[in-house]
Scaffold this motif. Structure first.
Motif, short mmCIF file in Angstrom:
data_model
loop_
_atom_site.label_atom_id
_atom_site.label_comp_id
_atom_site.label_asym_id
_atom_site.label_seq_id
_atom_site.Cartn_x
_atom_site.Cartn_y
_atom_site.Cartn_z
N MET A 1 -15.10 74.50 -12.32
CA MET A 1 -16.31 74.00 -12.97
C MET A 1 -17.48 74.94 -12.69
SD MET A 1 -18.22 70.30 -12.60
CE MET A 1 -18.67 70.62 -10.90
N VAL A 2 -18.24 75.28 -13.72
CA VAL A 2 -19.39 76.16 -13.58
C VAL A 2 -20.66 75.32 -13.51
CG1 VAL A 2 -20.74 78.00 -14.63
CG2 VAL A 2 -18.24 78.00 -14.83
N VAL A 3 -21.41 75.53 -12.45
CA VAL A 3 -22.66 74.79 -12.26
C VAL A 3 -23.82 75.73 -12.58
CG1 VAL A 3 -24.15 73.54 -10.65
CG2 VAL A 3 -21.64 73.34 -10.49
N LYS A 4 -24.67 75.31 -13.48
CA LYS A 4 -25.83 76.12 -13.86
C LYS A 4 -27.01 75.75 -12.97
CE LYS A 4 -28.64 77.51 -17.83
NZ LYS A 4 -28.88 77.33 -19.28
N LEU A 5 -27.53 76.75 -12.26
CA LEU A 5 -28.64 76.50 -11.37
C LEU A 5 -29.94 76.32 -12.14
CD1 LEU A 5 -28.00 79.15 -8.56
CD2 LEU A 5 -27.48 76.71 -8.49
N LYS A 6 -30.79 75.44 -11.61
CA LYS A 6 -32.13 75.31 -12.17
C LYS A 6 -32.93 76.56 -11.82
CE LYS A 6 -32.13 70.28 -11.74
NZ LYS A 6 -32.78 69.09 -11.12
N LEU A 7 -34.03 76.75 -12.51
CA LEU A 7 -34.83 77.97 -12.32
C LEU A 7 -35.28 78.13 -10.88
CD1 LEU A 7 -36.19 80.46 -13.48
CD2 LEU A 7 -38.14 79.03 -14.13
N GLU A 8 -35.80 77.06 -10.26
CA GLU A 8 -36.28 77.15 -8.89
C GLU A 8 -35.13 77.43 -7.92
OE1 GLU A 8 -39.34 77.21 -7.50
OE2 GLU A 8 -39.96 77.42 -9.58
N GLU A 9 -33.96 76.84 -8.18
CA GLU A 9 -32.79 77.09 -7.35
C GLU A 9 -32.34 78.55 -7.48
OE1 GLU A 9 -30.67 72.67 -7.43
OE2 GLU A 9 -30.21 74.13 -9.01
N LEU A 10 -32.44 79.08 -8.68
CA LEU A 10 -32.06 80.47 -8.92
C LEU A 10 -33.00 81.42 -8.19
CD1 LEU A 10 -30.11 82.34 -10.45
CD2 LEU A 10 -31.70 82.29 -12.38
N LYS A 11 -34.29 81.11 -8.20
CA LYS A 11 -35.27 81.93 -7.49
C LYS A 11 -35.00 81.90 -5.99
CE LYS A 11 -39.07 81.36 -10.82
NZ LYS A 11 -40.41 80.77 -11.03
N LEU A 12 -34.72 80.71 -5.46
CA LEU A 12 -34.42 80.59 -4.03
C LEU A 12 -33.16 81.35 -3.67
CD1 LEU A 12 -34.90 79.43 -1.22
CD2 LEU A 12 -33.73 77.34 -1.95
N ALA A 13 -32.15 81.28 -4.53
CA ALA A 13 -30.90 81.99 -4.28
C ALA A 13 -31.14 83.50 -4.21
CB ALA A 13 -29.88 81.67 -5.38
N SER A 14 -32.00 84.02 -5.08
CA SER A 14 -32.29 85.46 -5.07
C SER A 14 -32.97 85.86 -3.76
CB SER A 14 -33.16 85.83 -6.27
OG SER A 14 -34.44 85.24 -6.18
N VAL A 15 -33.84 84.99 -3.23
CA VAL A 15 -34.49 85.28 -1.95
C VAL A 15 -33.47 85.26 -0.82
CG1 VAL A 15 -36.29 84.57 -0.33
CG2 VAL A 15 -36.67 84.33 -2.77
N VAL A 16 -32.53 84.29 -0.87
CA VAL A 16 -31.47 84.21 0.14
C VAL A 16 -30.63 85.49 0.12
CG1 VAL A 16 -29.35 83.03 0.80
CG2 VAL A 16 -31.35 81.70 0.15
N PHE A 17 -30.27 85.96 -1.08
CA PHE A 17 -29.47 87.18 -1.20
C PHE A 17 -30.22 88.38 -0.59
CE2 PHE A 17 -27.40 85.29 -5.21
CZ PHE A 17 -26.48 84.61 -4.42
N HIS A 18 -31.53 88.44 -0.83
CA HIS A 18 -32.34 89.52 -0.26
C HIS A 18 -32.29 89.47 1.27
CE1 HIS A 18 -35.67 92.22 0.59
NE2 HIS A 18 -36.22 91.26 1.32
N HIS A 19 -32.42 88.27 1.85
CA HIS A 19 -32.40 88.15 3.30
C HIS A 19 -31.00 88.43 3.87
CE1 HIS A 19 -36.41 86.87 4.58
NE2 HIS A 19 -36.51 86.30 3.40
N LEU A 20 -29.97 88.11 3.11
CA LEU A 20 -28.61 88.45 3.57
C LEU A 20 -28.45 89.97 3.63
CD1 LEU A 20 -26.46 85.85 1.59
CD2 LEU A 20 -26.79 85.95 4.07
N TRP A 21 -28.99 90.66 2.65
CA TRP A 21 -28.93 92.13 2.65
C TRP A 21 -29.74 92.69 3.82
CZ3 TRP A 21 -26.11 95.88 0.80
CH2 TRP A 21 -26.59 97.18 0.79
N THR A 22 -30.93 92.14 4.05
CA THR A 22 -31.75 92.57 5.18
C THR A 22 -31.06 92.29 6.50
OG1 THR A 22 -33.76 92.10 3.90
CG2 THR A 22 -34.01 92.31 6.29
N ARG A 23 -30.38 91.13 6.59
CA ARG A 23 -29.62 90.76 7.80
C ARG A 23 -28.51 91.77 8.05
NH1 ARG A 23 -24.89 87.23 8.12
NH2 ARG A 23 -24.71 86.27 10.19
#
Length: 239
Positions: A1-23
């Motif tokens: 099943m594919v879950v479509k993220l809401k805009l705010e969730e997508l923005k938060l996910a992009s910030v998480v990905f950035h911090h994972l890369w920094t980590r």
């Protein structure tokens, strides 16, 4: 099943990905490990601050368009000192600069400080470190009656809050709260950039220097000009 993220969730996910890369980079190049919970908390804080910046930009645009009255700097009531501080932060390089301007009830400069710092991972840490350094400076000067002003809203609101926070960020805030508790006549207030121009001007200088600089009853020309503009604006507002 594919879950479509809401805009705010997508923005938060992009910030998480950035911090994972920094980590990942921190672990490889600096041998610094951050737990998943710390990464998540940092991402959430940065996301909140990002939304706050967008809100501030919208508010500033609206004020300009409607010619609303802008908040301006005012000298403190005697015998208090007013300590304005600001932070410049470069996310890419992890470098920050602190600008501090201390004035008395007559609007006269008591001290100006600019200081750089390297290896700062987030805006929150930059602003909390800046406030900690500002408090240290006031302790060094023996100032017991102080009004701190800055536009670091997230940090200032957190320090003034009575809510407990067991996260790593919460520990940083608790450290600041404990210092404040030892000085009952200290208070910290959020102000808009228009009431913090001198400190902002000092911060622009701080990001370019290599070590801490302090001026007693004197200051760089750029900061002096901002202080004089604040005083003139205050007189005009009172007339």
């Amino acid at each position: 099943m594919v879950v479509k993220l809401k805009l705010e969730e997508l923005k938060l996910a992009s910030v998480v990905f950035h911090h994972l890369w920094t980590r990942r980079n921190g672990l490889i190049f600096q041998d610094v490990f951050q737990s998943p919970s710390t990464v998540t908390t940092m991402a959430q804080v940065d996301h909140v601050m990002y939304k706050e910046v967008l809100t501030k930009d919208s508010e500033r645009t609206a004020r300009r368009q409607t010619n609303e009255f802008s908040q301006s700097w005012k000298p403190p009531a005697w015998p208090f000192y007013k300590v304005n501080f600001d932070v410049a932060f470069d996310q890419a390089s992890g470098r920050m600069g602190i600008g501090v301007v201390i004035g008395d009830s007559e609007g006269e400069l008591m001290e100006c400080l600019i200081a750089p710092k390297k290896h700062v991972p987030s805006v929150f840490q930059a602003e909390s470190y800046a406030l900690h350094r500002v408090m240290e400076l006031c302790i060094e000067l023996g100032l017991s009656q102080v009004c701190f002003e800055g536009d670091a809203k997230v940090v200032i609101d957190a320090v003034n809050s009575k809510e407990e926070d067991s996260s790593w960020y919460g520990q940083k805030i608790e450290d600041l709260q404990q210092i404040m508790a030892g000085y009952p006549e200290w208070k910290i207030v959020f102000v808009h950039r228009t009431a913090n121009v001198s400190a902002h001007t000092a911060t622009k200088l701080a990001i370019r220097v290599s070590s801490e600089n302090v001026w007693l009853e004197d200051d760089p020309v750029e900061v002096r000009r901002s202080i004089m503009d604040d005083l003139v604006c205050n007189v005009l507002n009172q007339s």
